[in-house]
Design a protein around this motif. Structure first.
Motif, mmCIF file in Angstrom:
data_model
loop_
_atom_site.group_PDB
_atom_site.id
_atom_site.type_symbol
_atom_site.label_atom_id
_atom_site.label_comp_id
_atom_site.label_asym_id
_atom_site.label_seq_id
_atom_site.Cartn_x
_atom_site.Cartn_y
_atom_site.Cartn_z
ATOM 1 N N ALA A 161 9.672 -4.130 9.707
ATOM 2 C CA ALA A 161 9.939 -5.391 10.408
ATOM 3 C C ALA A 161 8.664 -6.218 10.516
ATOM 4 O O ALA A 161 8.664 -7.436 10.305
ATOM 5 N N ALA A 162 7.539 -5.548 10.846
ATOM 6 C CA ALA A 162 6.267 -6.278 10.942
ATOM 7 C C ALA A 162 5.942 -6.929 9.597
ATOM 8 O O ALA A 162 5.510 -8.081 9.531
ATOM 9 N N TYR A 163 6.188 -6.193 8.510
ATOM 10 C CA TYR A 163 5.798 -6.670 7.179
ATOM 11 C C TYR A 163 6.729 -7.766 6.669
ATOM 12 O O TYR A 163 6.282 -8.800 6.185
ATOM 13 N N PHE A 164 8.030 -7.540 6.786
ATOM 14 C CA PHE A 164 8.980 -8.473 6.152
ATOM 15 C C PHE A 164 9.445 -9.604 7.075
ATOM 16 O O PHE A 164 9.883 -10.643 6.596
ATOM 17 N N VAL A 165 9.388 -9.371 8.394
ATOM 18 C CA VAL A 165 9.825 -10.427 9.315
ATOM 19 C C VAL A 165 8.612 -11.164 9.886
ATOM 20 O O VAL A 165 8.606 -12.388 9.982
ATOM 21 N N GLY A 166 7.592 -10.392 10.255
ATOM 22 C CA GLY A 166 6.396 -10.989 10.861
ATOM 23 C C GLY A 166 6.396 -10.798 12.359
ATOM 24 O O GLY A 166 7.432 -10.943 13.020
ATOM 25 N N GLN A 167 5.213 -10.439 12.898
ATOM 26 C CA GLN A 167 5.122 -10.128 14.327
ATOM 27 C C GLN A 167 5.408 -11.345 15.205
ATOM 28 O O GLN A 167 6.069 -11.235 16.236
ATOM 29 N N ASP A 168 4.924 -12.512 14.797
ATOM 30 C CA ASP A 168 5.134 -13.705 15.625
ATOM 31 C C ASP A 168 6.614 -14.036 15.734
ATOM 32 O O ASP A 168 7.113 -14.383 16.804
ATOM 33 N N GLN A 169 7.317 -13.913 14.599
ATOM 34 C CA GLN A 169 8.747 -14.218 14.599
ATOM 35 C C GLN A 169 9.506 -13.253 15.500
ATOM 36 O O GLN A 169 10.430 -13.644 16.230
ATOM 37 N N ILE A 170 9.138 -11.941 15.438
ATOM 38 C CA ILE A 170 9.820 -10.938 16.267
ATOM 39 C C ILE A 170 9.592 -11.250 17.739
ATOM 40 O O ILE A 170 10.530 -11.237 18.549
ATOM 41 N N GLU A 209 11.588 -2.025 -1.733
ATOM 42 C CA GLU A 209 10.643 -3.105 -2.016
ATOM 43 C C GLU A 209 9.323 -2.569 -2.567
ATOM 44 O O GLU A 209 8.529 -3.313 -3.125
ATOM 45 N N PHE A 210 9.072 -1.266 -2.347
ATOM 46 C CA PHE A 210 7.817 -0.676 -2.828
ATOM 47 C C PHE A 210 8.109 0.405 -3.873
ATOM 48 O O PHE A 210 7.364 1.381 -3.981
ATOM 49 N N SER A 211 9.178 0.233 -4.636
ATOM 50 C CA SER A 211 9.590 1.188 -5.676
ATOM 51 C C SER A 211 9.605 2.621 -5.147
ATOM 52 O O SER A 211 9.213 3.562 -5.840
ATOM 53 N N PHE A 212 10.040 2.785 -3.890
ATOM 54 C CA PHE A 212 10.171 4.106 -3.268
ATOM 55 C C PHE A 212 8.868 4.884 -3.250
ATOM 56 O O PHE A 212 8.861 6.107 -3.346
ATOM 57 N N ASN A 213 7.759 4.165 -3.111
ATOM 58 C CA ASN A 213 6.477 4.832 -2.985
ATOM 59 C C ASN A 213 5.925 4.542 -1.579
ATOM 60 O O ASN A 213 5.391 3.473 -1.327
ATOM 61 N N PRO A 214 6.039 5.520 -0.665
ATOM 62 C CA PRO A 214 5.604 5.273 0.707
ATOM 63 C C PRO A 214 4.111 4.951 0.801
ATOM 64 O O PRO A 214 3.683 4.210 1.685
ATOM 65 N N ILE A 215 3.332 5.529 -0.118
ATOM 66 C CA ILE A 215 1.877 5.275 -0.073
ATOM 67 C C ILE A 215 1.591 3.811 -0.401
ATOM 68 O O ILE A 215 0.718 3.180 0.203
ATOM 69 N N ALA A 216 2.350 3.250 -1.343
ATOM 70 C CA ALA A 216 2.181 1.825 -1.670
ATOM 71 C C ALA A 216 2.510 0.967 -0.449
ATOM 72 O O ALA A 216 1.823 -0.020 -0.156
ATOM 73 N N PHE A 217 3.565 1.347 0.281
ATOM 74 C CA PHE A 217 3.956 0.642 1.501
ATOM 75 C C PHE A 217 2.809 0.709 2.513
ATOM 76 O O PHE A 217 2.413 -0.285 3.124
ATOM 77 N N TRP A 218 2.274 1.897 2.663
ATOM 78 C CA TRP A 218 1.179 2.136 3.596
ATOM 79 C C TRP A 218 -0.034 1.264 3.255
ATOM 80 O O TRP A 218 -0.635 0.638 4.124
ATOM 81 N N ASN A 219 -0.384 1.253 1.962
ATOM 82 C CA ASN A 219 -1.531 0.444 1.523
ATOM 83 C C ASN A 219 -1.280 -1.041 1.766
ATOM 84 O O ASN A 219 -2.180 -1.777 2.175
#
Lengths: 505, 122
Positions: free
Chosen positions: A291-300, A203-213
């Motif tokens: 999971a936090a990013y794509f599902v959402g903490q409230d849903q989990i 989902e982040f074009s395999f760029n972990p830094i983009a995921f982090w940001n």
């Protein structure tokens, strides 16, 4: 979970059960002697054993629990990953090879080489049974809740299915079947984890830094910083002491070293396990944060307060119902492989240490020993099922930490001192083990786990910070206040055997 | 112990004896043996510093993130020192494991020599 997913997951479970029972049937034809029952005839290769150690070790607590803690609390969940992994350096450098060289089936075999057999075997069996029981209840109660969420089966039914399967594997297939269940589970778990991590990074074009940001932008920088979950630094220290030392005292891990033919293979198996376990744990942030990013903490949290469903929900969000079913089956396999390892370690402590060598003075015949080992396995299985049914509504999450604390406080001091301290003796081992065992369990009883946080006498949840030094102190005091000429005179033999492998079985 | 079947003794030619039946003097002899003492010293020279180093390196992270906040400083984008330090634990552990595995291959050869000599002398 939709009906179709349930059905798919159900058939994956059935496939796993059929395959593992077939392995058990195959293994049962190769499991006649005690050496075959306890150690798979010492014919497992280093690489196979590395996978089996990984399968024995990476529990549902690791897979589902850590992903959940990271998803809900950020960075601190990763500390568990680090502690569980770095612990293997202690296993590799200090205990694996000497134990392989001097032991036969259990940890107590090593102690009995220079210390008085009956007292040390009895105490070591007690410590092993305590650790295995705590660990087992935590695994089974967690499993009951999870299968209910994953498959919609009742808690009681889930416990009985898992309990019966683990007992069948061990009783009929011994260590050989247990090993292969653990290898298959490790492969499945690594596949599932790698796929999940791949889908997150994609989902982040395999760029972990983009995921982090993206995480920092969505949840704020605090989420990526430590201190949200392990808020007390002393608690953090105590927990990590238990994890890093305790792994080297976990009986179900230690008995795996007797399944390989030599110390060289034992070492190789730890290195292989470190590669697998390390790769797994290094991916846990992708699972949790993903999971936090794509599902959402409230849903989990809506599904499970502790966040245990984070990884399966992420699988559904990114891979659809089939992937969710696959991850559910992986979680099921994960639980089974760990509890099977616990059954065989508890059974060996009871049958080999306590029955054969204490009650029967080492005079039981081969046939009798195998029979007792199988009866003990059934006994352990039934007792575990009953305990897990009773503990249904209890909060048992702290029992895993307690198992590590007992292992680090009762077993590790005695293992290290037996192998390396010439003056160490029987009284030191007995006092050390009992001090470590009683203090770690006792401190938990007066901790916030059991008492209310306001009135708890011991302020930390994990006892290791106090109980590990107490275990060493007990071992030291027991030694200096007693005389044991046999322990002293046999040190050279044990030391030479542990370092060279002379006379290794 | 004699009636316990020992399937491995037949497979492994280096373990044909029950060591508990060996005389005390033999173990004392090995303990004084120059090759054995050298092997143990060599092993210690790697294992003791490696164990101390990994414990210090790991608990440094736990202490620094628990009692201090300066590791929260940013390096680049949203990456801070706590992230780099945590990930470096994997590199540290894998490196020590591989270095030890390489060293230990040499230890094995020396241990084999001692074992052969010891068992042929008995």
């Amino acid at each position: 979970m939709s009906h179709d997913t349930n059905l798919l997951a159900f058939w994956l479970f059935v496939a796993f059960i059929v395959v593992t029972l077939a392995i058990t049937w195959w293994a049962s034809k190769r499991t006649k002697s005690t050496t075959e029952f306890y150690t798979a005839g010492r014919a497992i290769s280093g690489v196979q054993n590395g996978w089996a150690i990984a399968g024995d070790y990476m529990s549902a607590a690791s897979f589902l629990g850590i992903a959940g803690i990271i998803a809900l609390n950020g960075y601190d969940g990763f500390i568990y990953s680090l502690g569980f992994f770095v612990a293997y350096l202690f296993v590799l450098l200090v205990v694996a090879e000497p134990l392989r060289n001097t032991g036969k089936y259990t940890l107590a075999d090593v102690l009995a080489l220079r210390l008085s057999e009956k007292p040390v075997r009895s105490v070591a069996a007690l410590s092993t049974l305590t650790i295995s029981t705590f660990y087992m209840i935590a695994q089974l109660v967690g499993a009951g809740g999870l299968i209910k969420l994953l498959l919609g089966l009742d808690y009681e039914l889930s416990i009985i299915i898992i309990g019966v399967l683990m007992t069948l594997y061990v009783t009929f297939g011994g260590m050989l079947a247990t090993t292969w269940v653990q290898i298959i589970k490790a492969v499945l778990l690594m596949l599932g984890t790698a796929l999940l991590a791949f889908l997150v990074l994609k989902e982040f074009s395999f760029n972990p830094i983009a995921f982090w940001n993206a995480l920092a932008e969505k949840f704020g920088h605090d989420f990526l910083a430590p201190g949200k979950y392990l808020t007390n630094p002393w608690e953090n220290l105590s927990l990590n002491l238990a994890l890093v030392l305790g792994t080297a005292g976990l009986p179900h891990i230690l008995i795996r070293f007797y399944t390989v033919p030599t110390a060289r293979e034992a070492r190789k198996s730890v290195v292989v396990a470190m590669i697998i376990i390390g790769l797994f744990y290094i991916l846990t942030p992708l699972l949790g944060f993903g999971a936090a990013y794509f599902v959402g903490q409230d849903q989990i949290q809506a599904v499970n307060k502790a966040g245990n469903m984070a990884a399966p929900m992420l699988a559904e969000a990114l891979g659809g119902p089939f992937f969710l079913a696959f991850i559910s089956a992986v979680a099921f396999a994960t639980i089974l492989a760990v509890v099977a390892g616990l059954v065989i370690s508890a059974a060996s402590a009871f049958a080999h240490d306590f029955y054969t060598n204490v009650i029967r003075h080492g005079r039981a015949t081969e046939t009798e020993q195998v029979k007792v080992a199988k009866i003990a396995s059934v006994g352990v299985g039934v007792a575990s099922i009953l305990l897990a049914l009773l503990a249904k509504d209890m909060n048992v999450a702290y029992l895993v930490g307690l198992a590590f604390a007992v292992a680090s406080s009762a077993n590790v001091p005695v293992i290290v001192l037996t192998l390396f301290w010439k003056r160490f003796n029987t009284a030191g081992a007995v006092v050390g083990m009992l001090t470590g065992l009683v203090s770690s369990v006792g401190l938990v009883l007066i901790s916030p786990n059991v008492m209310s946080p306001e009135t708890a006498i011991y302020p930390l949840n994990n006892p290791a910070l106090v109980s590990v030094p107490l275990g060493f102190l007990g071992a030291y005091l027991g030694t200096v206040f007693s005389r044991d000429t046999r322990a002293l005179s046999r040190f050279s033999e044990l030391y030479i055997r542990s370092q060279t492998g002379i006379g290794a079985e | 112990m004699s009636q316990k079947a020992d399937t491995n003794a037949e497979r492994n030619p280096l373990a044909p004896i029950k060591p508990e039946h060996l005389p005390y003097s033999l173990w004392e002899e090995v303990a004084r043996d120059e090759t054995f003492r050298h092997l143990v010293a060599e092993k210690k020279r790697f294992i003791v510093p490696a164990t101390i180093f990994f414990l210090v390196y790991y608990f440094a992270l736990i202490v620094l993130i628990g009692f201090f906040t300066f590791l929260n400083a940013k390096i680049v984008a949203s990456i801070t020192w706590v992230h780099v330090f945590a990930l470096s634990q994997f590199v540290m552990a894998w490196t020590i494991a591989i270095l030890y595995a390489q060293k230990a291959n040499r230890f094995d050869r020396v241990a084999d020599t001692i074992r052969h000599r010891f068992l042929s002398r008995r």
